[in-house]
Scaffold this motif. Structure first.
Motif, PDB file in Angstrom:
ATOM      1  N   ILE B  48       7.555 -13.568 -25.906  1.00 52.80           N
ATOM      2  CA  ILE B  48       6.826 -13.950 -27.098  1.00 52.80           C
ATOM      3  C   ILE B  48       7.777 -13.831 -28.133  1.00 52.80           C
ATOM      4  CG2 ILE B  48       5.205 -14.663 -28.093  1.00 52.80           C
ATOM      5  CD1 ILE B  48       3.779 -15.363 -25.556  1.00 52.80           C
ATOM      6  N   ILE B  49       7.593 -12.297 -27.869  1.00 52.56           N
ATOM      7  CA  ILE B  49       7.573 -11.924 -29.339  1.00 52.56           C
ATOM      8  C   ILE B  49       9.188 -12.228 -30.492  1.00 52.56           C
ATOM      9  CG2 ILE B  49       8.065  -9.423 -30.680  1.00 52.56           C
ATOM     10  CD1 ILE B  49       5.702  -8.415 -29.817  1.00 52.56           C
ATOM     11  N   VAL B  50      10.367 -11.589 -28.665  1.00 47.96           N
ATOM     12  CA  VAL B  50      11.654 -12.108 -29.318  1.00 47.96           C
ATOM     13  C   VAL B  50      12.528 -13.143 -29.950  1.00 47.96           C
ATOM     14  CG1 VAL B  50      13.456 -11.687 -27.763  1.00 47.96           C
ATOM     15  CG2 VAL B  50      11.881  -9.576 -27.897  1.00 47.96           C
ATOM     16  N   SER B  51      11.443 -14.254 -28.438  1.00 45.89           N
ATOM     17  CA  SER B  51      12.112 -15.588 -28.901  1.00 45.89           C
ATOM     18  C   SER B  51      11.408 -15.988 -29.948  1.00 45.89           C
ATOM     19  CB  SER B  51      11.446 -16.319 -27.259  1.00 45.89           C
ATOM     20  OG  SER B  51      10.106 -16.627 -27.501  1.00 45.89           O
ATOM     21  N   ASP B  58       9.084 -14.863 -41.285  1.00 48.33           N
ATOM     22  CA  ASP B  58       9.016 -15.697 -41.992  1.00 48.33           C
ATOM     23  C   ASP B  58       7.777 -16.642 -42.260  1.00 48.33           C
ATOM     24  OD1 ASP B  58      11.266 -18.381 -40.881  1.00 48.33           O
ATOM     25  OD2 ASP B  58      10.878 -16.298 -42.224  1.00 48.33           O
ATOM     26  N   ASN B  59       6.512 -15.825 -40.624  1.00 46.62           N
ATOM     27  CA  ASN B  59       4.903 -16.566 -41.373  1.00 46.62           C
ATOM     28  C   ASN B  59       4.384 -17.167 -41.463  1.00 46.62           C
ATOM     29  OD1 ASN B  59       3.702 -13.876 -41.822  1.00 46.62           O
ATOM     30  ND2 ASN B  59       3.673 -13.923 -43.833  1.00 46.62           N
ATOM     31  N   THR B  60       5.641 -18.144 -40.722  1.00 42.50           N
ATOM     32  CA  THR B  60       5.135 -19.378 -39.894  1.00 42.50           C
ATOM     33  C   THR B  60       4.678 -19.252 -38.048  1.00 42.50           C
ATOM     34  OG1 THR B  60       7.141 -19.820 -39.760  1.00 42.50           O
ATOM     35  CG2 THR B  60       6.562 -20.551 -41.876  1.00 42.50           C
ATOM     36  N   PHE B  61       4.519 -18.216 -37.848  1.00 41.08           N
ATOM     37  CA  PHE B  61       4.350 -18.352 -36.312  1.00 41.08           C
ATOM     38  C   PHE B  61       3.544 -19.012 -35.419  1.00 41.08           C
ATOM     39  CE2 PHE B  61       4.692 -16.794 -32.044  1.00 41.08           C
ATOM     40  CZ  PHE B  61       3.961 -16.190 -31.617  1.00 41.08           C
ATOM     41  N   TYR B  62       3.023 -20.090 -34.866  1.00 43.61           N
ATOM     42  CA  TYR B  62       2.528 -20.360 -34.297  1.00 43.61           C
ATOM     43  C   TYR B  62       2.515 -21.275 -32.834  1.00 43.61           C
ATOM     44  CZ  TYR B  62       2.967 -25.447 -35.740  1.00 43.61           C
ATOM     45  OH  TYR B  62       3.555 -26.000 -36.407  1.00 43.61           O
ATOM     46  N   LEU B  63       1.148 -20.562 -31.962  1.00 40.34           N
ATOM     47  CA  LEU B  63       2.231 -21.537 -30.473  1.00 40.34           C
ATOM     48  C   LEU B  63       0.840 -22.376 -29.677  1.00 40.34           C
ATOM     49  CD1 LEU B  63       3.758 -19.130 -28.959  1.00 40.34           C
ATOM     50  CD2 LEU B  63       5.126 -20.710 -29.991  1.00 40.34           C
ATOM     51  N   THR B  64       0.460 -23.465 -29.660  1.00 41.40           N
ATOM     52  CA  THR B  64      -0.830 -23.853 -28.752  1.00 41.40           C
ATOM     53  C   THR B  64      -0.351 -25.063 -27.755  1.00 41.40           C
ATOM     54  OG1 THR B  64       0.271 -26.145 -29.725  1.00 41.40           O
ATOM     55  CG2 THR B  64      -1.437 -24.794 -31.004  1.00 41.40           C
ATOM     56  N   TYR B  65      -1.061 -24.897 -26.920  1.00 37.42           N
ATOM     57  CA  TYR B  65      -1.092 -25.448 -25.231  1.00 37.42           C
ATOM     58  C   TYR B  65      -2.096 -25.948 -24.872  1.00 37.42           C
ATOM     59  CZ  TYR B  65       0.539 -25.738 -20.311  1.00 37.42           C
ATOM     60  OH  TYR B  65       0.895 -25.282 -19.309  1.00 37.42           O
ATOM     61  N   TYR B  66      -2.033 -27.410 -24.203  1.00 33.55           N
ATOM     62  CA  TYR B  66      -2.705 -27.830 -24.306  1.00 33.55           C
ATOM     63  C   TYR B  66      -3.069 -28.193 -23.146  1.00 33.55           C
ATOM     64  CZ  TYR B  66      -2.810 -29.912 -28.663  1.00 33.55           C
ATOM     65  OH  TYR B  66      -2.208 -30.844 -30.279  1.00 33.55           O
ATOM     66  N   LEU B  67      -4.143 -27.783 -22.341  1.00 35.41           N
ATOM     67  CA  LEU B  67      -4.688 -28.308 -20.888  1.00 35.41           C
ATOM     68  C   LEU B  67      -5.118 -29.195 -20.893  1.00 35.41           C
ATOM     69  CD1 LEU B  67      -6.766 -24.345 -21.201  1.00 35.41           C
ATOM     70  CD2 LEU B  67      -4.626 -24.741 -19.455  1.00 35.41           C
ATOM     71  N   GLY B  68      -4.214 -29.526 -19.046  1.00 37.58           N
ATOM     72  CA  GLY B  68      -4.853 -30.493 -18.765  1.00 37.58           C
ATOM     73  C   GLY B  68      -4.089 -31.688 -19.717  1.00 37.58           C
TER      74      GLY B  68
END
Lengths: 112, 505, 240
Positions: B48-51, B58-68
């Motif tokens: 996750i860090i490397v990719s 840049d400080n614009t990092f976020y990831l989300t995941y909607y379950l189901g």
């Protein structure tokens, strides 16, 4: 009004049992009483008309009781049951060492 | 949608379920499974860090995941931003080495130990990555229930008593958090962090105060802050040393993450300021810090001293976080990192040192420095870091904490912290001096099982030395970690960024 | 001394109670939010999930991740109890109850089993579901231990069988979730397979299968807890 009164009385009864009783199993029962009071309160304050949330053709959608608290409470009941099961196991283990179920031998709840 | 978020939780969970399944068929497969999934989990974190390295810089990092595939607020979402990434990396890093340490320290004949360890790993990641308030409650209870059997692992009387107290206090804390969830659902009709945060200001101040106080009491009971700290010293000292390192080092930090996430992003820190609760938190945390140091001074048992030192440092972290300036948040997170490294290092070294002594008291530690001088020197270095001597990382973090207090004008708090450091000096010196005394006549060493198998001793000493060296190196190069921590601080101070990326990302 | 402590505790608790009561009565009445979870589920629940029972739809479709965490709590509690209590897995023999009870339960137990399976499989049509039915299934092993003696229970369902049942139930749940990823969606998406109309037994997508997995997991978990707890508390009795 009456919901809050019943909740506060039963919750504090359970809390009183944990703080004062001289038997570890009664303390576990007090914990279960506290949890039961919270579940009762949650259902009774989100009451909306009293029809069960299962569709069988004669329902009015705005009068069905709220299904979300029921799901949350089912989860809460299972969590409470596992916690009590594990606490009772620990009390069985302690009983093998000291042959009594008095909480004073573990120093009570408010000592080190 | 990034699958890596859900895999971070499912990999240790599936491993924990597969271990008894595989154990029925073959024994070696179980050992291979433990090693394999540790590596997989750690490399997921690195992946996750490397990719996402560009976005992190840049400080614009976020990831989300909607379950189901349900959009919020209908379903549950997982989310990772800089704050969660910081804590998730700390968890994966320390648990990787603690699993290896456990393989040396506990061995392989107790299969259930690894089941519970992987469940703790899954629970901690579940807490750090969640975006839903009831999900947070479920995983907090999971963390409690899977760490309690490990407290009672030694099956002697001390461990069982400690586990009973730990379970009682933890369950009552969980009940208060559940009351908070009930109040949030009753007033707002939703359970998602971002949605609550968006609509929270439409409630009256009175309702906001009640909700904030229930969550505050619940999380303070679980963390072990001043009026509710009576379980912590026994629970963190009656277990084997690898579990002490896990409890005192890592799990306490996850509760700090819950505190930050609830009170800065969801409830909003302005509620605490308007109702005067932040002064109460500051006072209680400072009292907790000074009580921790005083009780550590009175103790004669090395593991209980280290446990009281955890209470003291935790009070200091919470106290400096309530100042809510950029410097204060930076200092708080830096001390989270520093204390994790130092406490894990102290407990792993202590676990090895205690193999040579008949008991845990101070007098039993006589002459222990000459058994393995390298590990004892590592212990001395890290103890110096806890007191606050340069160049260890403890010096840098305490320096920033003191600077944060002084720039806000709270010189009394700075004085309390300096007094605490002096106490820490006294009680660490006690043990170090006893370690250097020559044993003239003493009982023969009880060689425990760990010392008879060569590779286990090597593994244990190597991990203890590795953490000591990590404390030293991170102290010298501490500017490197400032970048990620500043990114985390920006997320904390900016709740609208959090709302935006979850509800529309 | 303890009298004073009782009265002191009562005073503190009643002060706390009065504070809570006064504060709770000032809470506003419940609001009707237009886009709350309640509105969305009661209006669109049947179309989106295919199950008539909204509580089951929430537990196993909208918030199935919470049910995963909850079943993991039971799994963690079972592992903790087994870690603490069982060092040897020898059965402890006991008499069991009298002849009348044995014969009655011999006739009742298949119906109890059938009732448990009914509640598990009809979770999406009537009140019930995996957790509730699983508890009924777990009660069967408890009946065996109490009525027929724990040695009978050991021979019928050895702890190894129970462990295998429990872990396969859990793996079924996680496997269904991962199958959602494989088939292109997200974790725990409702796979609309074998759907034959709302209101019939085979509907609701993957909800019945999740129910079966959880039912076996809970049943086996409760059986393991009970068996571990009675192992050391029966003294060695003379076998007739």
């Amino acid at each position: 009004m009456i919901n809050n009164l019943v909740f506060v009385i039963v919750f504090l009864l359970g809390f009183y049992a944990i703080l004062v009783k001289k038997n570890l199993i009664k303390m576990v029962i007090g914990l279960n009483i506290m949890e039961g009071a919270i579940f009762y309160w949650f259902i009774s304050i989100t009451d909306r008309g009293g029809m069960i949330p299962i569709v069988n053709g004669t329902q009015v959608a705005s009068q069905m009781n709220d299904p979300v608290p029921q799901a949350l409470i089912l989860t809460g009941i299972v969590i409470g049951a596992s916690t009590s099961a594990f606490l009772l196991t620990l009390i069985i283990e302690l009983n093998k060492f000291t042959n009594s179920t008095n909480p004073d031998q573990i120093g009570g709840m408010i000592e080190d | 949608m990034s699958i890596a978020l859900i895999l971070l939780i499912i990999v240790p969970l599936a491993t924990a379920i597969l271990i008894p399944f595989v154990d029925v068929f073959s024994n070696t497969a179980r050992k291979l499974l433990v090693g394999f999934s540790t590596l997989v989990e750690f490399s997921l974190g690195m992946f996750i860090i490397v990719s996402n390295f560009r976005k992190i810089m840049d400080n614009t990092f976020y990831l989300t995941y909607y379950l189901g595939e349900w959009i919020p607020p209908i379903g549950i979402t997982l989310s990772m931003d800089m704050l969660s990434l910081f804590f998730s990396t700390l968890i994966s890093f320390s648990l990787l080495f603690l699993v290896i340490y456990s393989i040396g320290f506990i061995g392989h004949h107790e299969g259930k130990y690894y089941v519970l360890l992987f469940l703790i790993w899954a629970a901690m990641h579940g807490i750090v990555l969640t975006g839903d308030i009831f999900n947070l409650d479920v995983f907090l209870e999971l963390l409690l229930i899977t760490s309690a059997p490990l407290v009672a692992f030694k099956r002697n009387r001390n461990g069982t008593e400690a586990a009973i107290k730990y379970m009682f206090y933890g369950t009552i804390g969980g009940l208060f958090i559940f009351i908070g969830v009930v109040l949030v659902y009753y007033n707002l009709g939703t359970l998602n962090f971002a949605d609550i945060s968006q609509n929270f200001n439409t409630l009256s101040l009175f309702v906001r105060k009640i909700i904030a106080s229930f969550f505050l009491i619940g999380i303070f009971i679980k963390m072990g802050i001043f009026p509710f700290h009576f379980w912590l010293s026994k629970a963190h000292s009656a277990c084997p040393s690898s579990i002490s390192a896990l409890l005192s080092g890592v799990i306490v930090k996850v509760y700090v993450y819950v505190f930050i996430r609830l009170f800065w992003n969801v409830i909003g820190f302005d509620v605490l300021v308007e109702t005067g609760l932040d002064h109460i938190i500051l006072v209680v945390a400072l009292i907790s810090s000074i009580i921790g140091h005083i009780m550590a001074l009175y103790e004669n048992d090395i593991k209980r001293t280290l446990a009281y030192s955890t209470i003291a440092n935790l009070g200091m972290i919470i106290a400096v976080l309530t100042l809510n300036t950029k410097l204060a948040l930076l200092a708080g997170l830096l001390h989270v990192l520093a204390h994790l490294l130092m406490k894990v290092s102290l407990f792993t070294a202590t676990g090895y040192i205690l193999q040579f002594t008949p008991g845990h008291k101070r007098e039993d530690l006589k002459g222990v420095a000459y058994k393995n001088m390298l590990v004892f020197v590592g212990f001395i270095i890290v103890a110096g870091g806890m007191i606050g001597l340069p160049p260890m990382i403890g010096f840098a973090s305490k320096w920033y904490v003191l600077k944060a207090f002084m720039t806000d004008g709270l010189s009394l708090a700075a004085v309390i912290i300096i007094i605490g450091s002096i106490f820490a000096f006294v009680y660490y010196i006690k043990y170090i001096i006893t370690g250097f005394k020559k044993m003239t006549l003493g009982p023969p060493d009880k060689f425990r099982l760990i010392l008879t198998v060569f590779y286990r001793e090597r593994v244990v000493t190597d991990i203890a030395l590795f953490f000591a060296i990590a404390v030293l190196i991170s102290g010298i190069f501490f500017k490197v970690v400032f970048g990620p921590i500043e990114g985390a601080v920006e997320v904390i101070q900016n709740p609208s960024f959090y709302i935006d990326y979850i509800l529309s990302g | 001394m303890s009298r004073a402590k009782h009265i002191f505790t009562l005073i503190i608790l009643s002060l706390l109670g009065v504070t809570l009561l006064v504060n709770f009565d000032k809470l506003p009445g419940q609001f009707e939010y237009a886009n709350s979870i309640y509105h969305h589920i009661t209006h669109n629940g049947v179309n989106e999930t295919g199950s008539l029972n909204f509580v089951t739809a929430i537990l196993y479709d909208y918030r199935a991740y919470d049910s995963l965490g909850e079943s993991t709590i039971i799994f963690g509690a079972v592992s903790g109890i087994v870690l603490l209590l069982s060092r040897k897995t020898l059965p402890v023999s006991s008499h069991g109850l009298s002849f009348i009870v044995k014969r009655t339960f011999g006739m009742l137990t298949p119906f109890i089993f059938l009732f448990g399976i009914y509640i598990i499989s009809h979770g999406h049509l009537s009140p019930g579901g995996g957790f509730q039915g699983g508890v009924i299934l777990g009660a069967i092993s408890i009946i065996f231990s109490i009525v027929y003696g724990s040695e009978f229970d050991y021979k019928r369902y050895s702890p190894t069988t129970k462990t295998l049942l429990e872990t396969s139930g859990a793996l079924l749940f996680i496997g269904l979730g991962l199958l959602g990823i494989v088939m292109g969606g997200n974790f725990l998406v409702n796979l609309k397979i074998l759907n034959s109309g709302v209101g019939s037994l085979i509907s609701g997508g993957s909800i019945p299968f999740i129910n079966i997995g959880i039912g076996f997991k809970i049943g086996a978990g409760l059986a393991i807890i009970f068996y571990s707890m009675i192992q050391k508390t029966f003294k060695e009795e003379v076998n007739l």
